[in-house]
Motif scaffolding. Structure first.
Motif, PDB file in Angstrom:
ATOM      1  N   VAL A 190       0.886  -1.094   0.032  1.00 59.12           N
ATOM      2  CA  VAL A 190       0.090   0.001   0.157  1.00 59.12           C
ATOM      3  C   VAL A 190       0.911   1.376  -0.053  1.00 59.12           C
ATOM      4  O   VAL A 190       0.279   2.303  -0.400  1.00 59.12           O
ATOM      5  N   ASN A 191       2.056   1.310   0.715  1.00 52.81           N
ATOM      6  CA  ASN A 191       3.123   2.232   0.677  1.00 52.81           C
ATOM      7  C   ASN A 191       3.505   2.782  -0.569  1.00 52.81           C
ATOM      8  O   ASN A 191       4.079   3.820  -0.933  1.00 52.81           O
ATOM      9  N   ARG A 192       3.486   1.670  -1.640  1.00 54.91           N
ATOM     10  CA  ARG A 192       4.085   2.019  -2.990  1.00 54.91           C
ATOM     11  C   ARG A 192       2.663   2.801  -4.030  1.00 54.91           C
ATOM     12  O   ARG A 192       3.312   3.239  -4.981  1.00 54.91           O
ATOM     13  N   ILE A 193       1.614   2.746  -3.335  1.00 53.55           N
ATOM     14  CA  ILE A 193       0.523   3.553  -3.921  1.00 53.55           C
ATOM     15  C   ILE A 193      -0.028   4.705  -3.211  1.00 53.55           C
ATOM     16  O   ILE A 193      -0.146   5.759  -3.744  1.00 53.55           O
ATOM     17  N   TRP A 194      -0.230   4.466  -2.007  1.00 49.83           N
ATOM     18  CA  TRP A 194      -0.685   5.714  -1.082  1.00 49.83           C
ATOM     19  C   TRP A 194       0.502   5.717   0.195  1.00 49.83           C
ATOM     20  O   TRP A 194       0.224   5.054   1.178  1.00 49.83           O
ATOM     21  N   PRO A 195       1.586   6.219   0.065  1.00 51.56           N
ATOM     22  CA  PRO A 195       2.396   6.404   0.947  1.00 51.56           C
ATOM     23  C   PRO A 195       1.723   7.019   2.250  1.00 51.56           C
ATOM     24  O   PRO A 195       1.066   7.992   2.191  1.00 51.56           O
ATOM     25  N   GLY A 196       2.201   6.532   3.391  1.00 49.75           N
ATOM     26  CA  GLY A 196       1.625   7.132   4.762  1.00 49.75           C
ATOM     27  C   GLY A 196       2.527   6.325   5.905  1.00 49.75           C
ATOM     28  O   GLY A 196       3.127   5.559   5.730  1.00 49.75           O
ATOM     29  N   ASP A 197       2.064   6.998   6.910  1.00 48.01           N
ATOM     30  CA  ASP A 197       2.630   6.320   8.183  1.00 48.01           C
ATOM     31  C   ASP A 197       1.550   5.642   8.969  1.00 48.01           C
ATOM     32  O   ASP A 197       0.877   5.897   9.790  1.00 48.01           O
ATOM     33  N   TYR A 198       1.236   4.177   8.283  1.00 47.90           N
ATOM     34  CA  TYR A 198       0.338   3.286   8.820  1.00 47.90           C
ATOM     35  C   TYR A 198       0.664   2.661  10.087  1.00 47.90           C
ATOM     36  O   TYR A 198       1.890   1.932  10.064  1.00 47.90           O
ATOM     37  N   ASP A 199       0.005   2.255  10.972  1.00 47.33           N
ATOM     38  CA  ASP A 199       0.164   1.401  12.006  1.00 47.33           C
ATOM     39  C   ASP A 199       0.164  -0.110  11.803  1.00 47.33           C
ATOM     40  O   ASP A 199      -1.053  -0.462  11.406  1.00 47.33           O
ATOM     41  N   MET A 200       0.990  -1.169  12.208  1.00 47.61           N
ATOM     42  CA  MET A 200       1.020  -2.197  11.689  1.00 47.61           C
ATOM     43  C   MET A 200      -0.218  -2.853  12.527  1.00 47.61           C
ATOM     44  O   MET A 200      -0.882  -3.770  11.692  1.00 47.61           O
ATOM     45  N   ASP A 201      -0.410  -2.698  13.951  1.00 48.68           N
ATOM     46  CA  ASP A 201      -1.439  -3.345  14.682  1.00 48.68           C
ATOM     47  C   ASP A 201      -2.859  -3.155  14.099  1.00 48.68           C
ATOM     48  O   ASP A 201      -3.868  -3.740  13.921  1.00 48.68           O
ATOM     49  N   GLU A 202      -3.020  -1.788  13.573  1.00 42.89           N
ATOM     50  CA  GLU A 202      -4.311  -1.110  13.450  1.00 42.89           C
ATOM     51  C   GLU A 202      -4.393  -1.661  11.771  1.00 42.89           C
ATOM     52  O   GLU A 202      -5.647  -2.019  11.672  1.00 42.89           O
TER      53      GLU A 202
END
Length: 128
Positions: free
Chosen positions: A19-31
């Motif tokens: 997903v970071n290759r399409i929508w880069p972001g600071d996503y939480d692993m557990d969430e």
């Protein structure tokens, strides 16, 4: 290309780099893992590489929505998105409603999707 319907093996460790290759972001692993566990995940793999994913959120009877349909840029225009939509149509427990990014309407219409309600959003209120 290998397609998996209701891919229970999809986990955040695989999904987040994709997903970071399409929508880069600071996503939480557990969430992210919690979110994946609540959706029907239809995936496309080129070998071990996740190249496409469509997620369905549904109550199982009244309502369902496609939360996203994502294909890696290098794999677009190869029919992967169309195949993911076909698999969603074949395996959804409900009618599906979803929003489309501007400019992608022709893709969805080519794949048999019909224009429906206009979508709106409500942003989550900030937590203290």
């Amino acid at each position: 290309m290998e397609y998996r319907v209701d891919d229970r093996g999809l986990d955040a460790a695989v999904f987040l780099p994709f997903v970071n290759r399409i929508w880069p972001g600071d996503y939480d692993m557990d969430e992210t893992q919690a979110a994946l566990s609540k959706t029907i995940n239809i995936t496309a793999y080129d070998g071990k590489l996740l190249v496409g994913c469509l997620r369905i959120l549904s109550d199982g009877y009244y309502f369902g929505t496609i939360t996203e349909l994502l294909v890696l840029p290098a794999y677009r225009k190869q029919g992967i998105g169309s195949n993911l939509l076909r698999l969603a149509r074949d395996h959804t427990p409900t009618m599906l409603y979803f929003g489309a990014q501007p400019g992608l309407e022709a893709f969805y219409e080519k794949n048999g999707c019909q224009r429906s309600m206009q979508s709106y959003m409500i942003e989550r209120s900030k937590r203290g």
